[in-house]
Design a protein around this motif. Structure first.
Motif, mmCIF file in Angstrom:
data_model
loop_
_atom_site.group_PDB
_atom_site.id
_atom_site.type_symbol
_atom_site.label_atom_id
_atom_site.label_comp_id
_atom_site.label_asym_id
_atom_site.label_seq_id
_atom_site.Cartn_x
_atom_site.Cartn_y
_atom_site.Cartn_z
ATOM 1 N N UNK A 1 58.357 -30.332 -31.915
ATOM 2 C CA UNK A 1 57.268 -29.611 -32.588
ATOM 3 C C UNK A 1 57.304 -29.797 -34.098
ATOM 4 N N UNK A 2 58.413 -30.316 -34.635
ATOM 5 C CA UNK A 2 58.498 -30.587 -36.071
ATOM 6 C C UNK A 2 59.173 -31.941 -36.261
ATOM 7 N N UNK A 3 59.038 -32.477 -37.492
ATOM 8 C CA UNK A 3 59.623 -33.788 -37.727
ATOM 9 C C UNK A 3 60.196 -33.884 -39.134
ATOM 10 N N UNK A 4 61.325 -34.534 -39.250
ATOM 11 C CA UNK A 4 61.865 -35.031 -40.518
ATOM 12 C C UNK A 4 62.653 -36.288 -40.191
ATOM 13 N N UNK A 5 62.742 -37.230 -41.134
ATOM 14 C CA UNK A 5 63.506 -38.457 -40.857
ATOM 15 C C UNK A 5 64.990 -38.144 -40.746
ATOM 16 N N UNK A 6 65.750 -38.951 -40.042
ATOM 17 C CA UNK A 6 67.175 -38.665 -39.833
ATOM 18 C C UNK A 6 67.922 -38.412 -41.140
ATOM 19 N N UNK A 7 68.482 -37.206 -41.262
ATOM 20 C CA UNK A 7 69.309 -36.858 -42.399
ATOM 21 C C UNK A 7 68.592 -36.553 -43.685
ATOM 22 N N UNK A 8 67.250 -36.559 -43.696
ATOM 23 C CA UNK A 8 66.492 -36.367 -44.917
ATOM 24 C C UNK A 8 65.489 -35.229 -44.772
ATOM 25 N N UNK A 9 64.875 -34.871 -45.898
ATOM 26 C CA UNK A 9 63.823 -33.859 -45.910
ATOM 27 C C UNK A 9 62.469 -34.520 -46.153
ATOM 28 N N UNK A 10 61.424 -33.898 -45.646
ATOM 29 C CA UNK A 10 60.043 -34.342 -45.836
ATOM 30 C C UNK A 10 59.375 -33.455 -46.875
ATOM 31 N N UNK A 11 58.575 -34.075 -47.745
ATOM 32 C CA UNK A 11 57.726 -33.298 -48.632
ATOM 33 C C UNK A 11 56.280 -33.752 -48.399
ATOM 34 N N UNK A 12 55.494 -33.971 -49.440
ATOM 35 C CA UNK A 12 54.085 -34.328 -49.278
ATOM 36 C C UNK A 12 53.937 -35.590 -48.428
ATOM 37 N N UNK A 13 52.804 -35.709 -47.742
ATOM 38 C CA UNK A 13 52.612 -36.807 -46.798
ATOM 39 C C UNK A 13 51.142 -37.190 -46.717
ATOM 40 N N UNK A 14 50.886 -38.290 -46.022
ATOM 41 C CA UNK A 14 49.524 -38.746 -45.741
ATOM 42 C C UNK A 14 49.461 -39.191 -44.294
ATOM 43 N N UNK A 15 48.270 -39.126 -43.691
ATOM 44 C CA UNK A 15 48.079 -39.463 -42.286
ATOM 45 C C UNK A 15 47.108 -40.630 -42.138
ATOM 46 N N UNK A 16 47.462 -41.562 -41.262
ATOM 47 C CA UNK A 16 46.602 -42.681 -40.887
ATOM 48 C C UNK A 16 46.434 -42.668 -39.375
ATOM 49 N N UNK A 17 45.355 -43.255 -38.887
ATOM 50 C CA UNK A 17 45.204 -43.430 -37.444
ATOM 51 C C UNK A 17 44.486 -44.746 -37.183
ATOM 52 N N UNK A 18 44.688 -45.307 -35.997
ATOM 53 C CA UNK A 18 44.032 -46.569 -35.660
ATOM 54 C C UNK A 18 43.256 -46.441 -34.356
ATOM 55 N N UNK A 19 42.539 -47.497 -34.006
ATOM 56 C CA UNK A 19 41.690 -47.462 -32.815
ATOM 57 C C UNK A 19 42.494 -47.370 -31.533
ATOM 58 N N UNK A 20 43.767 -47.764 -31.580
ATOM 59 C CA UNK A 20 44.603 -47.732 -30.381
ATOM 60 C C UNK A 20 45.176 -46.356 -30.095
ATOM 61 N N UNK A 21 44.901 -45.383 -30.962
ATOM 62 C CA UNK A 21 45.385 -44.033 -30.727
ATOM 63 C C UNK A 21 46.741 -43.741 -31.323
ATOM 64 N N UNK A 22 47.197 -44.565 -32.264
ATOM 65 C CA UNK A 22 48.478 -44.335 -32.922
ATOM 66 C C UNK A 22 48.251 -43.707 -34.291
ATOM 67 N N UNK A 23 48.979 -42.626 -34.569
ATOM 68 C CA UNK A 23 48.959 -41.986 -35.875
ATOM 69 C C UNK A 23 50.184 -42.441 -36.656
ATOM 70 N N UNK A 24 49.997 -42.642 -37.958
ATOM 71 C CA UNK A 24 51.105 -42.987 -38.840
ATOM 72 C C UNK A 24 51.167 -41.969 -39.964
ATOM 73 N N UNK A 25 52.369 -41.477 -40.253
ATOM 74 C CA UNK A 25 52.559 -40.590 -41.383
ATOM 75 C C UNK A 25 53.419 -41.313 -42.410
#
Length: 450
Positions: A1-25
């Motif tokens: 239900x939540x995400x952070x990269x291994x061993x690090x913290x997340x701050x501000x972000x941006x979201x992308x999506x493509x026609x294949x249904x994949x989201x990228x942060x």
């Protein structure tokens, strides 16, 4: 239900999506630390992908600081990538160094990619493309020129950029504003007076512009309250109407996207504490799960529970659950003060160590011994509450609207109970299935006290 990269913290972000249904942060990332250093931390962007906005897979680093001598040599902060000419354009914040007073010098740069997956970036030249204009904005000490967000203008004939800035005509402590710049080609920009300058905000960060059927929605983060607010207007030149908080304190850096089920949703960050203890310093944290953005019905914008999360919930039970969701019928108990016990000091029972309380318009969360963690006053007395816990993270929805969030590392899983001065009853919960329940690193969801 939540995400952070291994061993690090997340701050501000941006979201992308493509026609294949994949989201990228793409997200700012930095180490856990008791003291935030804005130059040695957040010098790169992490990248992760998802097909459902809930389970995120880390994909490594996608962008970093510029070469020595460039405007972004010390740090890269908040970014906004978007589709452009078969690939992507990305405006981002670069930090070159410090003012004599020790504050960061910021400017906005541009990068391009021939890909649409958030990788393969190349910079547009060696300098920034947009800088603060001293006619309207601070350019030296206490300057701000970061968090760019770019959209097509009202008539689709050019580009508009909004930026976090400091209004030079106001005292520093209330000079937070959303700056405005316009362009015809994304490379040459004309800086104009502020889009909005409320006059009572210290920092107005991470502005987001979302086009609505009836005009525009502007979301901006308020530094002093650690929350975000909403404004709306029929056109970009206004008039802008202020609607107040869209999310509670603790929810920050929002982004809007379309979920797999077609719903317009908001994702945001949520903090953690160093050492995973209640005494730890607050630090950059995690990416929280989506909320539905509701902008219709003639009322102010609001965030509600997103039904796309229901598939991660188990069958109702009264057994202890550390990660769980429950609905509380507040009206059942009339005007009596109500307390929901989520965790106790002993496994399976004992004294309360995490509770959510409600009495009339007052709503709060408390830790061990009743110590107040956070609270708010609702517009009207709540009829129902929805409470979610994922590890230390707590969310509360009052009459379907997201109104409270906090974190608490105390206590053990226990059966949830609802208490009034006259009665106590068990509360059925739906356990939450974690996307990466076997994950074992510093950014894993807190597993509870052993």
């Amino acid at each position: 239900m939540r995400y952070a990269p291994p061993g690090l913290c997340v701050n501000d972000f941006a979201l992308l999506d493509d026609e294949a249904g994949t989201y990228t942060v793409l997200h700012l990332q930095g180490p856990w630390t008791e003291r935030f250093d804005h130059l040695s931390m957040e010098t790169s962007y992490g990248r992760a992908t998802s097909t459902d906005l809930v389970r995120w897979e880390p994909r490594g680093t996608a962008f970093g600081t510029g070469l020595p001598g460039r405007f972004d040599q010390r740090a890269v902060w908040t970014m906004h990538p978007f589709r452009h000419e078969g690939g992507m354009a990305m405006f981002y914040t670069g930090v070159s160094g410090l003012t004599p007073g020790g504050l960061p010098l910021q400017a906005v740069g541009l990068a391009h990619s021939d890909r649409v997956d958030g990788t393969g970036w190349r910079r547009h030249g060696t300098g920034p493309v947009v800088e603060a204009d001293g006619r309207w904005y601070r350019t030296g000490e206490h300057m701000a020129w970061r968090d760019p967000f770019v959209v097509r203008n009202d008539d689709d004939t050019g580009w508009v950029m909004v930026i976090c800035a400091s209004d030079a005509s106001l005292p520093v402590e209330r000079s937070g504003c959303v700056a405005l710049a316009v362009s015809e080609d994304l490379e040459h920009w004309e800086v104009r007076p502020p889009l909005i300058s409320p006059g009572d905000i210290d920092e107005l960060e991470c502005p987001v512009l979302e086009r609505l059927e009836e005009g525009w929605l502007l979301i901006g983060c308020v530094g002093a309250t650690n929350s975000f607010e909403a404004w709306s207007a029929p056109r970009l030149d206004g008039p802008w109407e202020r609607h107040g908080p869209l999310g509670p304190s603790g929810a920050y850096a929002p982004r809007v996207t379309t979920a797999p089920d077609g719903a317009r949703v908001v994702l945001h960050t949520t903090p953690r504490r160093v050492g995973l203890t209640d005494a730890g310093a607050r630090c950059r944290g995690m990416l929280a799960q989506p909320k539905t953005l509701v902008t219709s019905g003639g009322s102010a914008p609001r965030l509600q529970w997103w039904d796309g999360l229901d598939g991660w919930l188990g069958a109702e039970t009264v057994r202890p659950a550390l990660h769980a969701l429950a609905d509380v019928d507040v009206e059942r108990d009339g005007d009596e003060p109500l307390e929901v016990v989520l965790r106790t000091d002993l496994p399976g029972g004992g004294r309360p160590s995490l509770t959510v309380g409600c009495h009339g318009r007052k709503l709060w969360a408390a830790g061990p011994g009743g110590s107040r963690l956070c609270g708010t006053e609702l517009p009207d007395p709540a009829r129902t509450l929805r409470i979610l816990t994922v590890g230390e993270y707590v969310e509360v929805y009052a009459d379907e609207v997201f109104v409270l969030t906090t974190m608490c590392y105390s206590g053990h899983a226990a059966p949830w109970t609802v208490s009034t001065p006259a009665t106590t009853r068990r509360l059925p919960v739906r356990p939450v299935r974690l996307p990466d329940q076997d994950r074992d690193d510093a950014s894993a969801v807190w597993p509870g006290r052993s």
